[in-house]
Scaffold this active site. Sequence first.
Site, PDB file in Angstrom:
ATOM      1  N   THR A  14       9.510  28.051  -1.962  1.00  0.00           N
ATOM      2  CA  THR A  14      10.289  26.814  -1.910  1.00  0.00           C
ATOM      3  C   THR A  14      11.750  27.060  -1.553  1.00  0.00           C
ATOM      4  O   THR A  14      12.257  28.177  -1.639  1.00  0.00           O
ATOM      5  CB  THR A  14      10.214  26.072  -3.257  1.00  0.00           C
ATOM      6  N   ASP A  15      12.415  25.973  -1.168  1.00  0.00           N
ATOM      7  CA  ASP A  15      13.837  26.050  -0.849  1.00  0.00           C
ATOM      8  C   ASP A  15      14.652  25.468  -2.002  1.00  0.00           C
ATOM      9  O   ASP A  15      14.112  25.170  -3.070  1.00  0.00           O
ATOM     10  CB  ASP A  15      14.139  25.341   0.476  1.00  0.00           C
ATOM     11  N   LEU A  16      15.926  25.289  -1.799  1.00  0.00           N
ATOM     12  CA  LEU A  16      16.825  24.785  -2.835  1.00  0.00           C
ATOM     13  C   LEU A  16      16.412  23.405  -3.338  1.00  0.00           C
ATOM     14  O   LEU A  16      16.635  23.068  -4.498  1.00  0.00           O
ATOM     15  CB  LEU A  16      18.257  24.755  -2.293  1.00  0.00           C
ATOM     16  N   ILE A  19      11.051  22.171  -2.381  1.00  0.00           N
ATOM     17  CA  ILE A  19       9.900  21.912  -1.517  1.00  0.00           C
ATOM     18  C   ILE A  19       9.619  23.162  -0.686  1.00  0.00           C
ATOM     19  O   ILE A  19      10.471  24.044  -0.543  1.00  0.00           O
ATOM     20  CB  ILE A  19      10.110  20.681  -0.613  1.00  0.00           C
TER      21      ILE A  19
END
Length: 129
Positions: A14-16, A19
């Site tokens: 996931t990203d920040l 997601i």
Amino acid sequence: MINRFTVRVYYEDTDLAGIVYYANYLKFIERARTEWVRMLGVDQTRLKAEEGIVFAVRRLEADYLAPAKFDDELEVVTQTDQLGGARIVLQQDVTRDGQVLFRAMVTLVALGPDDRPVRMPAGLRKALH
């Protein structure tokens, strides 16, 4: 033929925003393609050693339709769209509970030892069909 491959979303995927980072979908569909070919009985290591043939992605068209999130259980659905002498086009959908989140059309080409397209052996074409 349709192949289904399950993948779990880990924190590292996931990203920040929490997601799935867009490039990780490409990793998911690559894993699914590898398992699909293995399920068909094709040993890619032996194919390279004996025939000098490897597969390379020639083209990829991707649509990001909805986000996947941490801990989601996803399913990658792989199916043949077109099969030529040296190329194969696959549709790969990443789904969650039946909803398509990501769709890719992937064109693969069989390459010989000189890195030029080569016709796939009949047995391999039959397995992939």
